[in-house]
Design a protein around this motif. Structure first.
Motif, PDB file in Angstrom:
ATOM      1  N   HIS A  16       0.867  -1.182   0.000  1.00 52.24           N
ATOM      2  CA  HIS A  16       0.000   0.000   0.000  1.00 52.24           C
ATOM      3  C   HIS A  16       0.902   1.230   0.000  1.00 52.24           C
ATOM      4  CE1 HIS A  16      -3.443  -2.572   0.708  1.00 52.24           C
ATOM      5  NE2 HIS A  16      -2.823  -3.100   1.752  1.00 52.24           N
ATOM      6  N   ALA A  18       1.556   5.159  -0.270  1.00 53.31           N
ATOM      7  CA  ALA A  18       0.996   6.501  -0.163  1.00 53.31           C
ATOM      8  C   ALA A  18       1.489   7.378  -1.313  1.00 53.31           C
ATOM      9  CB  ALA A  18       1.382   7.128   1.174  1.00 53.31           C
ATOM     10  N   SER A  21      -0.600   6.688  -4.324  1.00 52.23           N
ATOM     11  CA  SER A  21      -1.926   7.299  -4.186  1.00 52.23           C
ATOM     12  C   SER A  21      -1.864   8.793  -4.469  1.00 52.23           C
ATOM     13  CB  SER A  21      -2.473   7.064  -2.769  1.00 52.23           C
ATOM     14  OG  SER A  21      -2.637   5.688  -2.518  1.00 52.23           O
ATOM     15  N   TRP A 152       0.692   8.499   6.550  1.00 50.25           N
ATOM     16  CA  TRP A 152      -0.185   7.429   7.033  1.00 50.25           C
ATOM     17  C   TRP A 152      -1.500   7.966   7.558  1.00 50.25           C
ATOM     18  CZ3 TRP A 152      -1.179   7.857  12.284  1.00 50.25           C
ATOM     19  CH2 TRP A 152      -0.314   8.694  13.006  1.00 50.25           C
ATOM     20  N   GLN A 153      -1.534   9.273   7.886  1.00 46.76           N
ATOM     21  CA  GLN A 153      -2.778   9.898   8.325  1.00 46.76           C
ATOM     22  C   GLN A 153      -3.580  10.484   7.163  1.00 46.76           C
ATOM     23  OE1 GLN A 153      -1.501  12.827  11.235  1.00 46.76           O
ATOM     24  NE2 GLN A 153      -1.805  11.379  12.919  1.00 46.76           N
ATOM     25  N   LYS A 156      -5.365   6.201   2.884  1.00 41.20           N
ATOM     26  CA  LYS A 156      -5.790   4.895   3.390  1.00 41.20           C
ATOM     27  C   LYS A 156      -6.520   4.162   2.268  1.00 41.20           C
ATOM     28  CE  LYS A 156      -8.180   2.490   7.146  1.00 41.20           C
ATOM     29  NZ  LYS A 156      -8.965   2.641   8.400  1.00 41.20           N
ATOM     30  N   GLY A 157      -6.051   2.957   1.959  1.00 40.86           N
ATOM     31  CA  GLY A 157      -6.693   2.169   0.920  1.00 40.86           C
ATOM     32  C   GLY A 157      -6.713   2.839  -0.437  1.00 40.86           C
ATOM     33  N   LEU A 161      -7.633  11.060   2.559  1.00 41.49           N
ATOM     34  CA  LEU A 161      -8.540  11.379   3.656  1.00 41.49           C
ATOM     35  C   LEU A 161      -8.574  12.873   3.969  1.00 41.49           C
ATOM     36  CD1 LEU A 161      -7.606   8.480   6.122  1.00 41.49           C
ATOM     37  CD2 LEU A 161      -9.353   8.507   4.318  1.00 41.49           C
TER      38      LEU A 161
END
Length: 204
Positions: A16, A18, A21, A152-153, A156-157, A161
């Motif tokens: 995964h 980041a 993403s 990491w904050q 997600k997925g 966020l």
């Protein structure tokens, strides 16, 4: 203005990522501005370590370099590992040596947008490293850069966020596409500058 192509390069070898993403969102911003986009995920490329002069050249490396040469701009996205870019990302840049004999060579007259993601509170070190590489490859980094701390904050997925970070990433993609369109109108590097660059940093 004509439609330009933007190549995205990044991600990590993590399941995964980041940085991947973030890259996808920035590419969406470039697409929204009217650019064609192409994504090269480092995990899927799975290239061997760069060895100068090694034959045969891996197909993935050749396909990446062909796409980069045809594009007018790039988006780079790397995680921050121990104060710099990841080894996988640096290896991808090393394969850009295949662009040394193109006309024009390397990233001449291409604009590059820079993104880094970090687990801690820093992230600018990776951006700084990438900016040095852009300059060495004779490209132009757009002024807007995005170091994203505590990623990491934020991710997600594969989703963002934080709406503020998402807005910033899309803005970077749009700014890159805008700059690439301007560069496509006329070359920025003069013949004199090209000759001096070849003297200062010879090809090969």
């Amino acid at each position: 203005m004509s439609r330009v192509t933007i190549v995205g390069l990044g991600g990590s070898l993590a399941e995964h990522s980041a940085s991947l993403s973030a890259l996808r969102v920035a590419l969406e911003g470039a697409r929204d501005y009217g650019a064609q986009v192409q994504l090269f995920d480092l995990r899927e490329l799975n290239r061997p370590m760069f060895v100068p002069g090694a034959e045969p050249v891996p197909r993935a490396a050749r396909e990446l370099c062909d796409a980069v040469h045809a594009a007018k701009g790039m988006l780079w996205s790397s995680p921050l590992y121990h104060g710099t870019v990841s080894g996988a990302f640096k290896n991808a840049l090393d394969w850009f040596q295949l662009l040394s004999d193109r006309n024009p060579p390397y990233l001449t007259d291409k604009v590059v947008g820079l993104i880094s993601t970090a687990g801690g509170t820093h992230g600018l070190q990776a951006v700084n490293t990438m900016e040095f590489a852009v300059r060495a490859l004779r490209g132009w980094a757009v002024p807007l850069v995005l170091p994203i701390p505590q990623a990491w904050q934020v991710f997600k997925g594969g989703r963002v966020l934080d709406s503020r970070v998402e807005e910033q990433l899309r803005a970077l993609g749009q700014e890159l596409a805008r700059a690439a369109q301007l560069f496509a109108v006329d070359t920025a590097t003069t013949p004199d500058a090209s000759r001096v660059e070849a003297q200062v940093e010879p090809l090969g």
